[in-house]
Structure formats: structure tokens, C-alpha cells
Write an enzyme that holds these catalytic residues in place. Structure first.
Site, PDB file in Angstrom:
ATOM      1  N   LYS A 166      49.809  47.123  39.425  1.00  0.00           N
ATOM      2  CA  LYS A 166      48.480  47.444  38.881  1.00  0.00           C
ATOM      3  C   LYS A 166      47.371  46.770  39.706  1.00  0.00           C
ATOM      4  O   LYS A 166      46.361  47.397  40.038  1.00  0.00           O
ATOM      5  CB  LYS A 166      48.403  46.994  37.418  1.00  0.00           C
ATOM      6  CG  LYS A 166      47.035  47.034  36.787  1.00  0.00           C
ATOM      7  CD  LYS A 166      46.492  48.438  36.600  1.00  0.00           C
ATOM      8  CE  LYS A 166      45.037  48.404  36.185  1.00  0.00           C
ATOM      9  NZ  LYS A 166      44.428  49.704  36.085  1.00  0.00           N
ATOM     10  N   LYS A 234      37.450  40.981  37.448  1.00  0.00           N
ATOM     11  CA  LYS A 234      38.606  40.226  36.944  1.00  0.00           C
ATOM     12  C   LYS A 234      39.869  40.629  37.711  1.00  0.00           C
ATOM     13  O   LYS A 234      40.657  39.786  38.141  1.00  0.00           O
ATOM     14  CB  LYS A 234      38.748  40.526  35.445  1.00  0.00           C
ATOM     15  CG  LYS A 234      39.843  39.803  34.764  1.00  0.00           C
ATOM     16  CD  LYS A 234      40.941  40.627  34.142  1.00  0.00           C
ATOM     17  CE  LYS A 234      40.739  42.001  33.675  1.00  0.00           C
ATOM     18  NZ  LYS A 234      41.929  42.732  33.298  1.00  0.00           N
TER      19      LYS A 234
END
Ligand code: NAP
Length: 292
Positions: A166, A234
């Protein structure tokens, strides 16, 4: 199935709603009170939601949030039964996820990391793509739930491999978009017609899913968040941290991170990450405009 769903943010809430729609018995919990899902019970704590649950599904912001939901006061750890399964669809640190999975494995709890690609729209329409880490048998049991939430599951290996891929995916999205935004800024400054340039991109090998998805929003100057800049930042930090852990150098991403930091300082953190363009425009003294 009896499911506890923890985290009712942009992604979690429609996911929990789709599990209810598929006929499952769902208990939901969210850190801030007031977020609910029609047809689901509201639990007061993660521990209360996880008691008696066969599957605990998590979708919260970041690594710290997952840690606190699992191991904090009144966390999942306090009540989850041996034989139950935890699925984490948050995007978090792969190395932290591996440690969480090991702790639960020692208690006989199955653990799957299943971060997603596809934003709010895909969560609502049940067409997310999952990148899963975990054992085959557990994933097979989860199949009806994955079908209720998404259109495809890519099994990447053991727990934490979903997170690993991811962050590698979002690294590419951030850098492809930044290339597009820089090209638009330079071309505009040089007096190029942006609509014509987009036609050229589509006809050439430069075309990409990222460009196709983002161009209409940019031309409308619509930076409302499909994927907020703060969450992409993030994920950039997650990739840079993971790279540091395994001694990999990512010079392109390091530069993109600086752009995101400055865009956040400009107050754009809650806009879509496409708003990094506005920083480039400010520096160049231009605004990218199409006919649309
Ligand atoms: P979001 O709308 O910001 O929601 C975050 C959720 O996490 C909220 O329910 C929030 O609770 C909860 N939370 C934050 N800190 C917490 C803590 N310390 N303890 C417990 N709960 C906490 O985020 P989102 O867009 O749903 O994203 C969730 C995850 O999916 C993120 O990891 C994100 O990177 C990933 N993701 C998002 C997208 C997207 O397009 N949005 C796409 C793919 C992946 P409160 O309501 O109390 O704040």
C-alpha cells in the site's frame, strides 16, 4: 457474521454500512461520539464492540490510532476471543502491523492487514480494492465480507505485506501527481493551452489513471478532499520511515515530502492532495486554467 467495526471516518462509515446491508450483525465504535450507522449497534468502547465478535474490522487514521484501539485502555485485546479475526484496513506502518499481528497470534487470534485503494466513492459503492496480508485460510473465511466491501482482493503474502505494498502504491500516486502538477505549472507559465495539452497526454504514453482521475477536478479548481493531503503526507512519511528501516534511499519522495509539508503550512492539509498544485502555482505566479 458478528462483526465489530471500529472507526467511522470517511472510509469506515460506508464500509460498516455495506456490512450491515449484506446482512451481518454489526456493532460499531468511533472515538468521538455521535457517528453511527443505520442498523448497527453502537458500542461504548473497542473492548465492548470486540466481545463476542467473530471479526473485528478496523479503519482509523494511523499507526498510533490502531495501536490505541487494539492495546489502549478498553482496547480490543481485553475481550477478543481466541479464534476470532482482526482485519485492519487503515494504512499504517508495515513493521508495526507485523508486531501487532505477532502479539495477537500468540493469543490464537488471526490477523489480516487489508488496506484499500479507492476513496470515499469506492467505499460507498462497495468497489474498493484490498491489498491483503495474512494466511490463505483466514482470507478465505473473510471472502463474503471482502465481497460486500470491494471488487478485488490482492493477497500479497503474510500479515503486514498489505501495508508494505500500500505505501509503495501511494508513493507512486504522490509522485505521478507531482509530475503532472509540475508539468501543468511549467506549461501554463510557457503559455501552453492546458486543454490541448491534456488531449496530447491522453494520446501519448504519459497518460495515467492518476492524471485521468485528477484532471477534471483541477480544471474545475475543485480541491475538496477525495483523499486529503494530510493522509497522503502521512503515507509519504510511512514510506520514508519504512525505507529508512531497510536502508533504502528515496530522493524523489523526500523532495515531494517537502512540497507536502509546505502545502500543509499554507493551510491545505484538509484539502485534496491535488492542492499541492496551488503551491507550485504560487511559486510560479500562474494559475492553471482549462476551458472547463
Ligand atoms: P478520517 O475520515 O480522517 O477518519 C479517521 C478515523 O480514525 C475517525 O473515525 C477517527 O475518529 C479515527 N481516529 C483517529 N485517531 C484515533 C485514535 N487515536 N484512536 C481511535 N480512533 C482514532 O480518515 P479516512 O479517510 O476514513 O481514512 C482511514 C484510513 O484509511 C487511513 O489510514 C487512510 O490513510 C486510509 N485510506 C483512506 C482513503 C481515503 O480516500 N480517504 C483511501 C485509502 C485509504 P474521530 O471521528 O474521533 O476523529
Amino acid at each position: 457474521m458478528r462483526i465489530a467495526f471500529l472507526g467511522l471516518g470517511i472510509m469506515g462509515r460506508p464500509m460498516a454500512a455495506n456490512l450491515v446491508k449484506a446482512g451481518h450483525d454489526v456493532a460499531v465504535w468511533n472515538r468521538s461520539a455521535g457517528k453511527t450507522v443505520d442498523g448497527a449497534r453502537v458500542a461504548a468502547t473497542p473492548a465492548e464492540a470486540a466481545r463476542d465478535a467473530e471479526v473485528v474490522w478496523i479503519c482509523v487514521s494511523d499507526t498510533k490510532a490502531v495501536e490505541s484501539v487494539l492495546f489502549g485502555a478498553e482496547g480490543v485485546e481485553a475481550t477478543i476471543a481466541s479464534g476470532a479475526t482482526i482485519v485492519d484496513s487503515s494504512t499504517i506502518s508495515p513493521s508495526a502491523e507485523r508486531k501487532f499481528a505477532e502479539k495477537f497470534a500468540a493469543k490464537g487470534v488471526h490477523y489480516v492487514d487489508a488496506p484499500v485503494t479507492g476513496s470515499k466513492v469506492a467505499a460507498e459503492s462497495g468497489s474498493l480494492i484490498f491489498m491483503a496480508g495474512g494466511d490463505e485460510e483466514t482470507l478465505a473465511k473473510l471472502d463474503p465480507l471482502f465481497k460486500a466491501l470491494g471488487k478485488q482482493v490482492f493477497h500479497m503474502g503474510e500479515a503486514s505485506k498489505g501495508q508494505a505494498v500500500k505505501i509503495a502504491m501511494n508513493l507512486q500516486i504522490a509522485m505521478i501527481y507531482e509530475g503532472f502538477a509540475e508539468a501543468l505549472t511549467l506549461a501554463t507559465k510557457l503559455g501552453v493551452n492546458v486543454d490541448r495539452m491534456l488531449q496530447l497526454i491522453q494520446a501519448s504514453m504519459v497518460k495515467s489513471g492518476v492524471v485521468e482521475y485528477k484532471a477534471p477536478f483541477i480544471l474545475k479548481r475543485d480541491f475538496t478532499p477525495n483523499f486529503p493531503l494530510r493522509l497522503m503526507l502521512k503515507d509519504i512519511h510511512l514510506a520514508l520511515d519504512a525505507a529508512k528501516e531497510v536502508r533504502v534511499k528515496l530522493p524523489g519522495l523526500e523532495t515531494v515530502e517537502e512540497v507536502y509539508e509546505m502545502a500543509s503550512e499554507d493551510g491545505h492539509q484538509d484539502l485534496d492532495y491535488a492542492a499541492t498544485l496551488t503551491l507550485l502555482e504560487k511559486w510560479a505566479g500562474v494559475e492553471v486554467k482549462g476551458a472547463a
